[in-house]
Design an enzyme around this catalytic site. Sequence first.
Site, PDB file in Angstrom:
ATOM      1  N   TYR A   7       0.679  -1.121  -0.048  1.00  0.00           N
ATOM      2  CA  TYR A   7      -0.053  -0.109   0.041  1.00  0.00           C
ATOM      3  C   TYR A   7       0.908   1.361   0.080  1.00  0.00           C
ATOM      4  CZ  TYR A   7      -0.243  -0.352   5.295  1.00  0.00           C
ATOM      5  OH  TYR A   7       0.306  -0.614   6.730  1.00  0.00           O
ATOM      6  N   GLU A   8       0.044   2.433  -0.082  1.00  0.00           N
ATOM      7  CA  GLU A   8       0.975   3.709  -0.293  1.00  0.00           C
ATOM      8  C   GLU A   8       1.707   3.892  -1.363  1.00  0.00           C
ATOM      9  OE1 GLU A   8      -0.672   5.356   2.236  1.00  0.00           O
ATOM     10  OE2 GLU A   8      -0.052   6.735   0.838  1.00  0.00           O
TER      11      GLU A   8
END
Lengths: 249, 596
Positions: B435-436
């Site tokens: 993620y991110e």
Amino acid sequence: MKILVPVKRVVDYNVKVRVKPDQSDVDLANVKMSMNPFCEIAVEEAIRLKEKGLAEEIITVSIGPAQAQETLRTALAMGADRGILVQTDQTTEPLAVAKILAKVVEAEGPSLVILGKQAIDDDANQTGQMLAALLGWPQATFASEVKLDGEALEVTREIDGGLQTLAMSLPAIVTTDLRLNEPRYASLPNIMKAKKKPIDTKTPDDFGEDITPRLQVLKVSEPAKREAGIKVENVTQLVDKLKNEAGVL
Amino acid sequence: MSYRAPVRDIRFCLEEIAAIDGLKATGAFPEFSEDLTRAVLDEAAKLANDVIAPTNWAGDREGCTLKDGEVTTPTGFRDAYSAFVEGGWQGISAPTDHGGMGLPRALGAALMEMLQSANMAFGLGPMLSLGAINALIAHGTPEQQAMYLPNIVSGTWSATMNLTEPQAGSDVGALRTKAEPNPDGSWAITGQKIYITWGEHDCAENIIHLVLARTPDAPAGTKGISLFLVPKFLVNADASLGERNAVKAIGLEHKMGIHGSPTCTMDYAGAKGWLIGPEQGGMRAMFTMMNDARLHVGVQGVGIAERAYQRALAYAQERRQGRAIVGEGDAPHAIIDHPDIRRSLSIMKAKIEAARALCFHTAVEADMAEHQDDEEERAWAKRREALLTPLAKAWSTDIGVEVSSLALQIHGGMGYIEETGAAQHYRDARIAPIYEGTNAIQAIDLVGRKLSMENGLAFEELIEDIQQTVEDCATSSNEDLHYLANRLGPAAETLNAGARWLLSASEDDRLIGATPFLKLASEVTGGWLLCVGAVAAQRLLKDESAESDEDYAQARIDLAYIYSEVVLAHTPCALSEIRLGAESVFEPGRFMLESQ
């Protein structure tokens, strides 16, 4: 009303202490130090009394090395109002500490002194009692509940086999037991405010006290290592061993 | 095994490696001092150790539940969140104007590490709020800031980032959520968002969603995206809570890890929202959130690695098996005395410290980039922050996975048994490289934008710094540091050679080399920072006046040595993978990939 709370800087309760190779003392070099947990309870109790409007000012005092200032800051971050550091690198024994505290009481005029019942480094459990004797004040040690109504103080204390409730009038000495309260965590804003609260630095000489140790430590040693257990065949053998080998029956 | 925040390691890293002290000179942090750092870290550690860490196990076992649009968090989360809010920790690095404490972000990063170690699923809530705080400060109107910031900064309200949709993952420009103007100047938001971390929960009074959506007639792709603020409960003019907005959680994901973190599917049915920043300026605002969040996810990688490492270390000291060559007393000996276990633990520790140093150095430069007085120095710090952010995110999260895997391995069969607890860290750690912005996206950011920005100036400056440390180590009076110079020097040359090759390569060749280059750049930068730490440790060793701890200082040098022999010594081999080239993987066609 003012409350005085003495606090002691001791080895942190999470640290597994080791004895110095020469058996002269516990090795404190580069070990994490914190406020004595019983002192934290004392600070918390004072703050609660202040929050109930029963006290105006909380003064915290520590007798110890320059770094004891950090311990005072911790108390200030929790909610004490100002600090006094009586700086010394000397080993501090209960009687010397009690004598200095008596002088601090004289100078500051608190109506109540709340101390930890003992410090987890030497476990002496003496300072509060000695301070009460020096001041001629009533004392309630091992407090598990403190109620204050004007000048009347009611303290429940934990004794063998039950609880004892004492009534006394101020000024008085209270020492805290483990179950008196659960000390709060200092909030970030209060940690920052604590940096601006005043700490007065003094020396034992300022109080005219000679704190040279009266006690001599002969030897510090590790507790004996626990030996491996054995399995017994039956109850008869168990009783026999308890009687003849362990000598406890 | 309970967690104990490594306050001393964190302080050494902040003070001796990342030089957080330099922030004093900026004048932006009047409250900041060494004493304060110590007091803040000590108290943050208490909160992490005693309040948050105990919620970790229940968080994993129980997970979250969704019923009628309401999410219930696991046992203990609400109380832990209250303690976090009461302590005023959410606002540690937020400006005092908005109710924050005005401390450096770097100190905030240290707190973040402890939160993530204590309970990664829990720590995500405050992390997302922090991203929203920064976005609102950078792009919100004064009215919006006054209305929303104080409560988010205090933690009374939390905040989220709503980017992803089923068809719009790494390609955020493909999103379809619509925003249509209401007559009163607000917007009606309609659409569905997925993977919304802490999208709905029972810990805070209100939840402020920052949502990317498309306005009518907006151009396709990322250019047509705008950012909206959509509160769960509408906020009245006096800041009290009004009616429930038309946004709700309609699903919770069943995930491999971070079970305590509610990962929601959010449904917006004409929910009332307000534009943040200019219309179609959403990507810029989003990057403000993302950039910060990327560093924090890197810190999360460090945090989960530290937690897993502590568990492995404790187990290795407790578990007795067989006879160890160096074991004392009778066998069986503790497995920590077995060579391969000891080797693993040493490498884990060295890598954690390298990743921590990379993250904290980036965090300090982020502070410098904002507050440094001198314009040139500010620009320098900005370049350094920009260059290292993808490294901090990607490499630290890879280390989170690697170290938590090794930690599980040290437990042997017990590690594979859930009740031991080691497996949870491995499962939790695995999301962070995804993620991110996946770690591949970070690598593309590095070779596509950061490496060539200002004609490669940021990269040149990094190489200069590394060479300076090579020099410092080579000329040290301590011969141990000469070994470090011998490894760091060639590693820096390799890095430089890799960068030169990439800069002259075709775009597809460069993208093939992106991930191995990011790994190389991170390994060398992490090694460089450990060497900076070793130089500082040598200074402490020589300083007889200070009450220095020789054992601790020596251990910093020893860890740098292990890292340089294990990691830096390998780096020259990285060039081959970086230069693999598109032809090698595309020319054979997909046929090569097929299982036959």
